[in-house]
Design an enzyme around this catalytic site. Structure first.
Site, PDB file in Angstrom:
ATOM      1  N   HIS A  84      -3.671 -43.444  47.275  1.00 56.11           N
ATOM      2  CA  HIS A  84      -4.261 -42.599  46.114  1.00 56.11           C
ATOM      3  C   HIS A  84      -2.875 -41.667  45.468  1.00 56.11           C
ATOM      4  O   HIS A  84      -2.983 -40.766  45.120  1.00 56.11           O
ATOM      5  CB  HIS A  84      -5.261 -41.659  46.674  1.00 56.11           C
ATOM      6  CG  HIS A  84      -6.100 -41.184  45.583  1.00 56.11           C
ATOM      7  ND1 HIS A  84      -5.665 -40.053  44.757  1.00 56.11           N
ATOM      8  CD2 HIS A  84      -7.226 -41.729  44.964  1.00 56.11           C
ATOM      9  CE1 HIS A  84      -6.643 -39.778  43.755  1.00 56.11           C
ATOM     10  NE2 HIS A  84      -7.542 -40.798  43.917  1.00 56.11           N
ATOM     11  N   ASP A  89     -15.172 -44.023  42.964  1.00 57.13           N
ATOM     12  CA  ASP A  89     -13.678 -43.983  43.388  1.00 57.13           C
ATOM     13  C   ASP A  89     -13.448 -43.209  44.853  1.00 57.13           C
ATOM     14  O   ASP A  89     -14.174 -42.397  45.329  1.00 57.13           O
ATOM     15  CB  ASP A  89     -12.795 -43.204  42.499  1.00 57.13           C
ATOM     16  CG  ASP A  89     -12.624 -44.080  41.049  1.00 57.13           C
ATOM     17  OD1 ASP A  89     -13.143 -45.214  40.886  1.00 57.13           O
ATOM     18  OD2 ASP A  89     -11.926 -43.590  40.218  1.00 57.13           O
ATOM     19  N   ASP A  90     -12.236 -43.680  45.319  1.00 57.97           N
ATOM     20  CA  ASP A  90     -11.643 -42.952  46.758  1.00 57.97           C
ATOM     21  C   ASP A  90     -12.468 -43.382  47.882  1.00 57.97           C
ATOM     22  O   ASP A  90     -11.820 -42.734  48.979  1.00 57.97           O
ATOM     23  CB  ASP A  90     -11.836 -41.271  46.567  1.00 57.97           C
ATOM     24  CG  ASP A  90     -11.062 -40.916  45.096  1.00 57.97           C
ATOM     25  OD1 ASP A  90     -10.388 -41.749  44.669  1.00 57.97           O
ATOM     26  OD2 ASP A  90     -11.029 -39.688  44.758  1.00 57.97           O
ATOM     27  N   HIS A 145      -7.772 -49.471  44.307  1.00 58.84           N
ATOM     28  CA  HIS A 145      -7.645 -47.782  43.939  1.00 58.84           C
ATOM     29  C   HIS A 145      -6.202 -47.480  44.591  1.00 58.84           C
ATOM     30  O   HIS A 145      -6.084 -46.209  44.693  1.00 58.84           O
ATOM     31  CB  HIS A 145      -8.717 -46.791  44.215  1.00 58.84           C
ATOM     32  CG  HIS A 145      -8.675 -45.644  43.343  1.00 58.84           C
ATOM     33  ND1 HIS A 145      -8.581 -45.677  42.135  1.00 58.84           N
ATOM     34  CD2 HIS A 145      -8.881 -44.609  43.801  1.00 58.84           C
ATOM     35  CE1 HIS A 145      -8.466 -44.517  41.503  1.00 58.84           C
ATOM     36  NE2 HIS A 145      -9.001 -43.668  42.523  1.00 58.84           N
ATOM     37  N   HIS A 172     -17.814 -40.330  42.317  1.00 59.25           N
ATOM     38  CA  HIS A 172     -17.067 -40.477  43.563  1.00 59.25           C
ATOM     39  C   HIS A 172     -17.765 -40.561  44.896  1.00 59.25           C
ATOM     40  O   HIS A 172     -18.783 -39.835  44.950  1.00 59.25           O
ATOM     41  CB  HIS A 172     -16.041 -39.053  43.819  1.00 59.25           C
ATOM     42  CG  HIS A 172     -14.828 -39.290  42.680  1.00 59.25           C
ATOM     43  ND1 HIS A 172     -14.825 -38.558  41.443  1.00 59.25           N
ATOM     44  CD2 HIS A 172     -13.523 -39.608  42.819  1.00 59.25           C
ATOM     45  CE1 HIS A 172     -14.092 -38.789  40.716  1.00 59.25           C
ATOM     46  NE2 HIS A 172     -13.145 -39.355  41.593  1.00 59.25           N
TER      47      HIS A 172
END
Length: 731
Positions: free
Chosen positions: A155, A100-101, A151, A253
């Site tokens: 965020h 993620d991210d 995503h 991540h």
């Protein structure tokens, strides 16, 4: 060079052609484009629309039990049609690695290298802001066969956002994906989500909204908490299945901070699970669905490319813009500081000059010789009588020559009917202001010549105060102190502030530096010998007053400022007239600077003006007004997207500094400060106006345009204000 001309009053159609919509459209478009670029840049660095608030809820009354107890992939695409959502489990002995991210320029390539070493495909849930900043990494993820999911763009916890904001976050991320990789994704993972059994009444509507937009929502089975950097061993342990053989979707991540522990743990996770008989695949590969990454074409593709190119441009231009903003701020406050210091020097100098007993010499013996006053007039029937009566009421011997430059109104008839003593009328075909003044010079009886506009009113002592510096034989010209008479109007009050705070303090500064760039047309005096030496007034530029002043400097004449020689003039009555006035001044000043550009290479007094005066004029009259709107654009950006409270505080601080400076300027000029109540609006309006005027002037200059002399409409309402006391000699 454009030549001034006032041959005839333009028709309404001609006026429309002379003032095209481009004068507003282009400058406003540039400012709006700048603001849009700032917003795009703010989105790319997660500054615009970003917040870290997280929804907290424990109620699960709206979440179906089948979802809470089902697999980590939720298909809620049918909920809008009252179809029950479907959960998908990861098959036994199957692992999906999800990151993620990202993407991150440091950690994503390292993670990709590990995955490539082991021949493993994974899922990367990217944010739109990171994708727009690092498009090459998105393409690398795609080219190496990994699956990409959405995503959100910033965020943000969508549980706290409106449905419109949710749609925007998803659509904007898809736009970024289309621009950088030519794909859209049907996979979505909400920020701050975890396992499906953590869904609650706040987060479940987000999943349903995503389903309605066509997304499969991917949650997780195992959370490694690698973002907390618990240690490599802890990350590896958290990635292990709870039960042997159980299918897993593991959360890691690849961005958001130091991911060295993640990179170090990843090979151990892969090797450990492979030893347990696990295979690695993507989400759609695990549940047997078509690939989530769908190629896009046509409008969607090109819209994405334009978005990414624009975002890349916004990120690239920010450092230069910040540098320009800093430079603009330096110029604005540097000018204020320089004028403040030199104004104090000027005041002390003039006070000592006025007191020979203090040991300082004055200009010399009082100048009492008669003076010729030239009044060029073109359609000044509303003002000419007040102008002439103010002159004949003066306390210095003068002759007045009115040069009627082909007026089409009753200007000449009014002058004849007045039959004031010492006033002569010369009529000529319309030839322009500089020619009219040269006609007056040729007919002047005296060696000292005062020039004024036909809409200006002198105080009784103005001429006397204006000519006293000529006691010094080095002085070739003297600038007077122009005042706004109709200051009770809004535009008049704004221009009154500008005259006191800008022009007159500028003249104090330039007087101390011995590089006065302009003798104002409303109130100035010249030595005939000096005028003849430079060939009189030229019609090469629209700013004949600036042109002749620069020529005098180059001829080694001294140009000084007489603050007590006050003249009252009429400010434009509308924004359109103010625009016309400033456009002529700006364009004429540019012409004069270009005409006298070689002064920078000359020696002596001319070289001093060229190396000190011209750079100051360029910096303070051209560069600063062109850059100053950056202050307002960044202020608006900060107010809307960054820190409204801090931005307002900073803006008020700047206004307070300028207010104190303006109060000081008003005090020096012995003006009442109540007009400063309009200062904040004046500062903002004038910045934009001067920016637009200068931009149009540059366009006119670069395209070789020719600008006509633009006569302003006058009302004749200006006189010496009641209560103004004449300046007493020697006061």
């Amino acid at each position: 060079m454009a030549r001034s001309s006032r041959r005839r009053r333009p028709t309404s159609r001609n006026r429309r052609l002379q003032v095209p919509p481009l004068r507003f459209f282009l400058p406003v478009t540039l400012l709006v484009t700048l603001l849009v670029l700032l917003v795009l840049r703010g989105m790319a660095i997660n500054q615009v629309f970003h917040d870290t608030a997280i929804a907290v809820s424990v109620d699960k009354t709206t979440v179906p039990m089948s979802v809470l107890t089902g697999g980590p992939v939720v298909d809620a695409r049918g909920t809008a049609k009252q179809t029950k959502p479907v959960n998908y489990n990861i098959p036994a002995h199957t692992v999906v690695l999800s990151f993620d991210d990202g993407p991150d320029p440091v950690w994503t390539p390292k993670i990709l290298a590990v995955l490539k070493t082991y021949g493993i495909k994974a899922d990367f849930f990217i944010t739109g802001s990171m994708a727009s900043r690092h498009p090459a990494l998105i393409r690398l993820i795609r080219d190496e066969g990994h699956e990409i999911g959405v995503h959100t763009f910033t965020h943000a916890d969508l549980a706290l956002k409106s449905s419109t904001r949710m749609s925007w976050e998803l659509a904007q991320t898809q736009l970024a994906l289309a621009g950088v990789a030519g794909i859209h994704s049907s996979l979505f993972r909400p920020p701050y989500s975890s396992t499906v059994d953590a869904l609650d009444d706040w987060s479940w509507p987000v999943t349903k909204h995503a389903g309605a937009d066509g997304y499969l929502t991917a949650f997780i089975s195992s959370d490694t908490d690698d973002w907390m950097r618990p240690g490599v061993a802890a990350i590896v342990k958290a990635a292990q299945p709870v039960r042997a053989g159980q299918g897993e979707m593991i959360l890691l991540h690849d961005a958001g901070g130091d991911r060295s522990q993640t990179v170090a743990a990843l090979p151990q996770i892969i090797e450990g699970l492979q030893k347990q008989g696990y295979r690695f695949t993507t989400i759609t590969g695990a549940i047997g669905a078509p690939s989530a990454d769908v190629p896009v074409h046509g409008y969607q593709l090109w819209a994405g490319k334009v978005f990414i190119k624009s975002t890349g441009l916004s990120v690239a231009v920010l450092p230069p813009l910040v540098a320009l903003l800093a430079f603009a701020g330096f110029l604005v406050f540097g000018r204020l500081g320089l004028m403040l210091v030199l104004a104090v020097v000027h005041v002390r100098r003039t006070r000592r000059v006025a007191r020979p007993s203090a040991g300082w010499s004055s200009w010399g013996a009082p100048v009492t010789e008669p003076v010729t006053v030239l009044v060029p007039a073109y359609n000044e029937q509303e003002c000419i009588e007040s102008t002439l009566r103010s002159l004949t009421a003066g306390d210095h011997p003068i002759e007045v020559i009115v040069i009627d430059d082909g007026s089409t109104d009753d200007t000449a008839a009014i002058v004849r009917a007045l039959a004031l003593p010492g006033v002569r009328l010369i009529s000529q075909p319309n030839s322009g202001k500089s020619t009219a003044l040269n006609t007056g010079i040729a007919n002047a009886s005296y060696d000292l010549i005062v020039m004024m506009d036909g809409d200006t009113v002198f105080e009784p002592s103005t001429v006397r105060e204006l000519v006293q510096p000529f006691a010094d034989p080095r002085v070739g010209a003297v600038a007077g102190n122009a005042k706004v008479g109709n200051r009770d109007t809004l535009i008049g009050a704004w221009q009154h502030i500008e005259y006191v705070m800008g022009f007159n303090l500028d003249r104090r500064m330039y007087d101390v530096l011995s590089c006065m760039p302009t003798i104002p047309g409303a109130v100035g005096a010249f030595r005939r010998e000096a005028l003849e030496q430079v060939g009189g007034l030229s019609d090469d530029t629209l700013a004949e007053d600036t042109d002749v002043t620069m020529a005098l400097h180059r001829a080694a004449w001294k140009v000084v400022y007489a603050e007590k020689a006050r003249a009252w003039t009429e400010a434009p009555g509308s924004i359109g007239q103010l625009w016309s006035q400033r456009y002529r001044w700006s364009y004429g000043t540019m012409q004069a600077m270009w005409k006298h550009r070689h002064a920078v290479l000359e020696r002596g007094p001319a070289g001093r003006f060229g190396r000190v005066g011209l750079p100051l004029v360029v910096l303070f009259m051209v560069v600063t007004p062109m850059l100053a709107p950056l202050i307002d654009v960044f202020t608006l950006y900060g107010l809307l997207f960054v820190d409204a409270g801090g931005t307002i505080a900073a803006w008020l601080g700047v206004m307070a500094i300028q207010g104190c400076f303006a109060w000081f300027a008003f005090r020096l000029d012995r003006e009442k400060a109540w007009h400063l109540i309009t200062l904040p609006v004046q500062q903002v309006v004038y910045r934009q106006l001067m920016y637009m005027v200068l931009l149009q002037s540059w366009i006119t200059a670069l395209t070789g345009g020719r600008l006509r002399w633009q006569k302003l409409r006058r009302t004749g309402e200006v006189g010496v204000p009641v209560g103004t006391e004449p300046t007493v000699a020697g006061s």
